[in-house]
Design an enzyme around this catalytic site. Sequence first.
Site, PDB file in Angstrom:
ATOM      1  N   PRO A  29       0.705  -1.325   0.247  1.00  0.00           N
ATOM      2  CA  PRO A  29       0.074  -0.047   0.194  1.00  0.00           C
ATOM      3  C   PRO A  29       0.478   1.380  -0.255  1.00  0.00           C
ATOM      4  O   PRO A  29       1.604   1.682   1.062  1.00  0.00           O
ATOM      5  CB  PRO A  29      -1.174  -0.161   1.093  1.00  0.00           C
ATOM      6  CG  PRO A  29      -0.944  -1.313   1.830  1.00  0.00           C
ATOM      7  CD  PRO A  29       0.592  -1.658   1.734  1.00  0.00           C
ATOM      8  N   CYS A  31       0.686   5.639  -1.090  1.00  0.00           N
ATOM      9  CA  CYS A  31      -0.640   7.359  -1.374  1.00  0.00           C
ATOM     10  C   CYS A  31       0.167   7.619  -2.611  1.00  0.00           C
ATOM     11  O   CYS A  31       0.774   7.757  -3.025  1.00  0.00           O
ATOM     12  CB  CYS A  31      -0.586   7.632  -0.473  1.00  0.00           C
ATOM     13  SG  CYS A  31      -0.774   7.518   1.420  1.00  0.00           S
ATOM     14  N   GLU A 104      -6.016  -1.668   2.516  1.00  0.00           N
ATOM     15  CA  GLU A 104      -5.018  -1.364   3.607  1.00  0.00           C
ATOM     16  C   GLU A 104      -6.373  -0.963   3.846  1.00  0.00           C
ATOM     17  O   GLU A 104      -6.678   0.288   4.272  1.00  0.00           O
ATOM     18  CB  GLU A 104      -4.228  -0.517   3.288  1.00  0.00           C
ATOM     19  CG  GLU A 104      -3.668  -0.493   4.686  1.00  0.00           C
ATOM     20  CD  GLU A 104      -2.369   0.431   4.629  1.00  0.00           C
ATOM     21  OE1 GLU A 104      -1.235  -0.173   5.291  1.00  0.00           O
ATOM     22  OE2 GLU A 104      -1.956   1.461   4.094  1.00  0.00           O
ATOM     23  N   TYR A 170      -4.727  -2.888   8.970  1.00  0.00           N
ATOM     24  CA  TYR A 170      -3.616  -1.843   8.786  1.00  0.00           C
ATOM     25  C   TYR A 170      -2.999  -2.026  10.528  1.00  0.00           C
ATOM     26  O   TYR A 170      -4.306  -0.534  10.980  1.00  0.00           O
ATOM     27  CB  TYR A 170      -3.466  -1.169   8.719  1.00  0.00           C
ATOM     28  CG  TYR A 170      -3.139   0.146   8.700  1.00  0.00           C
ATOM     29  CD1 TYR A 170      -1.848   0.060   8.127  1.00  0.00           C
ATOM     30  CD2 TYR A 170      -3.027   1.907   7.612  1.00  0.00           C
ATOM     31  CE1 TYR A 170      -0.214   1.069   7.766  1.00  0.00           C
ATOM     32  CE2 TYR A 170      -2.151   2.448   7.513  1.00  0.00           C
ATOM     33  CZ  TYR A 170      -0.688   2.820   7.389  1.00  0.00           C
ATOM     34  OH  TYR A 170       0.078   3.087   7.393  1.00  0.00           O
ATOM     35  N   HIS A 173       2.635   2.163  11.815  1.00  0.00           N
ATOM     36  CA  HIS A 173       2.813   3.569  11.350  1.00  0.00           C
ATOM     37  C   HIS A 173       1.812   3.870  12.320  1.00  0.00           C
ATOM     38  O   HIS A 173       1.410   5.548  11.865  1.00  0.00           O
ATOM     39  CB  HIS A 173       2.112   4.286   9.893  1.00  0.00           C
ATOM     40  CG  HIS A 173       3.464   3.769   9.397  1.00  0.00           C
ATOM     41  ND1 HIS A 173       2.480   2.891   7.721  1.00  0.00           N
ATOM     42  CD2 HIS A 173       4.371   3.909   8.807  1.00  0.00           C
ATOM     43  CE1 HIS A 173       3.814   2.249   7.201  1.00  0.00           C
ATOM     44  NE2 HIS A 173       4.598   3.036   7.343  1.00  0.00           N
ATOM     45  N   ASP A 268      11.146   3.935   8.107  1.00  0.00           N
ATOM     46  CA  ASP A 268      10.662   2.833   7.304  1.00  0.00           C
ATOM     47  C   ASP A 268      10.710   3.320   5.629  1.00  0.00           C
ATOM     48  O   ASP A 268      11.537   2.572   5.127  1.00  0.00           O
ATOM     49  CB  ASP A 268       8.948   3.112   7.061  1.00  0.00           C
ATOM     50  CG  ASP A 268       8.323   1.865   6.752  1.00  0.00           C
ATOM     51  OD1 ASP A 268       8.885   0.575   6.675  1.00  0.00           O
ATOM     52  OD2 ASP A 268       7.052   1.836   6.956  1.00  0.00           O
ATOM     53  N   ASP A 420      24.910  19.172 -26.011  1.00  0.00           N
ATOM     54  CA  ASP A 420      25.410  19.961 -25.031  1.00  0.00           C
ATOM     55  C   ASP A 420      26.754  20.222 -24.112  1.00  0.00           C
ATOM     56  O   ASP A 420      27.939  19.796 -25.047  1.00  0.00           O
ATOM     57  CB  ASP A 420      24.749  19.429 -23.461  1.00  0.00           C
ATOM     58  CG  ASP A 420      24.633  20.202 -22.123  1.00  0.00           C
ATOM     59  OD1 ASP A 420      25.370  20.816 -21.926  1.00  0.00           O
ATOM     60  OD2 ASP A 420      23.475  19.684 -21.805  1.00  0.00           O
TER      61      ASP A 420
END
Length: 730
Positions: A29, A31, A104, A170, A173, A268, A420
């Site tokens: 999972p 976000c 989750e 879940y 956290h 984490d 470049d």
Amino acid sequence: MARDPKHDILFEPIQIGPKTLRNRFYQVPHCIGAGSDRPGFQAAHRSMKAEGGWAAMNTEYCSIHPESDDTHRLSARIWDEGDVRNLRAMTDEVHKYGALAGIEMWYGAAHAPNMETRATPRGPSQFASEFETLSYCKEMDLDDIKMVQQYYVDAAYRARDAGFDIVYVYGAHSYLPLQFLNPYYNKRTDGYGGSLENRARFWVETLEKVRRAVGDDCAIATRFAIDTIYGPDQIEVEEDGIKFVEMADDFIDLWDITVGDIAEWGEDAGPSRFYQQGHTVPWVEHVKRVSKKPVLGVGRYTDPEKMTEIVTKGVVDIIGCARPSIADPFLPKKVEEGRYDDIRVCIGCNVCISRWEIGGPPMICTQNATAGEEYRRGWHPEKFAKAGSEDSVLVVGAGPSGSEAARVLMERGYTVHLYDKAEKVGGHVNQVATLPGLGEWSYHRDYRETQLDKLVKKNKHNVIALGQKPLTADDVLEYGADKVVIATGSHWNTDGTNCLTHAPIPGADASQPEQLTPEQVLSGEKKIGKRVVILNADSYFMAPSLAEKLATEGHEVTVVSGVHLGNYMHFTLEYPNMMRRLHELGIEEIGDHFCTRIEKNRLEIYNLWGDGSKRSYRGPGVFPREENKTHRWLEFDSLVLVTGRSSDNALYKELKERQSEWDENGIKGIYLIGDAEAPRLIADATFTGQRIAREIEEDNPQYPLPYKRETISWGTPHMPGGNHEIEYKI
């Protein structure tokens, strides 16, 4: 090219309860800014990974009830049938590729501020969140406990009906089940507090109830922070951590192991500045010793060698990934096909995470400019529309935006000349990657360099010209290209121009031997004295990174900052360890101060709030008031000006002034991208290169095409069967 046989183990199927993972690649999972409000985005992003070979895709944290509302951030929600309908878009698309879909289920207690719903969250005890602001929970009584456990059960039924194969309770956290387990939050004296057995009861009972409800149809997973990394007063792996695994093992089908808490979850999702891939192994490896169930752990795994190692050594059964799956949705297929050098390696910058921390804009990725654009712009990371013309394109500048534009244009079949003055692709990334801890950021350059070399070999008409003299406007006009993309980058201001005064600082002049820009520090072109002052008006990584570099080289460093030092690093989860590092090195920070003037080996600084209780206006050019008593002089041997950046756009401006000459030279258009247009994040500069290459045939590709928005017109029905403004199709 066939894959190395030693990686075959990564493609073995694994049984998790009633479901089978087709291989060991698992998107945990994470976000993305989609939730259940943007089902098209959710479905397209997750299913892109299913197409790329990932065996399971999970939602982000998914609220089970209005009492768990994280607004202003954007979580998924499974509150009602409308959410079921929207999330089914994801599961349907993921299933088309033979992958599993997971949800989750999340209840945040005091860590859910409920700014939209205004509901009262409930927790094991009443406490104020250390993560949110002014967010408290109500202590649950026994009736509350039963009610909240039923929320999980009801949400699990809805998740099953939405087509999910894996249902999480879940507990990482610092969210609800872990709050019962952790004595830091749980101060109860009844049967749900005190001893480990009592503190574990809420979580075990909830797992048992969810398993009884949907366990025949769905795999039951739990995400568990096995060590909060705060010492003996909280959860430690060899104490309560491993004992809880033994207690709950019979009620789950899959362990998803993390470390840390919500206040510092960078322990984490470790940024590469501080953590290499696999940094959580010392904690995760304990679980397999006691659990009979499949175990996965995260650790920004990008290397199939490391993945194979931790599986064969019995550390985990499944490779859990979030950030690597964003950087390259096709990572498993590339490993499977032996295309190792085609992998877009996650650089660990955590800019993807920064968008959630900011409050829920769509996720972006520094490496993969198509991340978040799968639905709304229809971009695929590995597929490109064929060139819409036979135009040739000159790209001036091989930094993040220019190299990306050239790569995508070549992928589309255009003839491209990439030009470049630097000897190497990468632009300012080549310097940035030499800063302490940022070596892995060079993977951004390496991926584009590798792909460009391949594309030049594939089409001999493509050219990469590096180490050349700078092009003039005459050179560009006479080059013979049909279209021109200017990607000449930006530079740090040499005169102290900054975001506070929008003007130069009197006396600031990086041509002086004792004053330097960041580029001059990193190039080593000037001798740096013992006492260094860094004058900062930039809110990301440059000032603290230079401070660390110079301090470790033996300089005495003071940072004077007129803005919140390293503020964006809060969003990338780098801030806590960055500040600890500066403290460890004895670096002095003078915050809320800026500079009025600079003289030889000294600068005058003032407190931003020193004028008094109200803002006053004394007329043009009077800033701050001369009688401000907070002014003082600070001496230095060397002064580093980290005050702001300006675009290197002189070439573009001259070409624009000579637009009347474009037609006679066969030029159809000249476009400006990346930092040359406006200084920005590397991720955003890269995006401009991708976008211009995708839209080069449009009438005016300088300006983006509109993208699809997932909205419902005001006043129209919004429940299933209603008249939606858009149709959610991939």
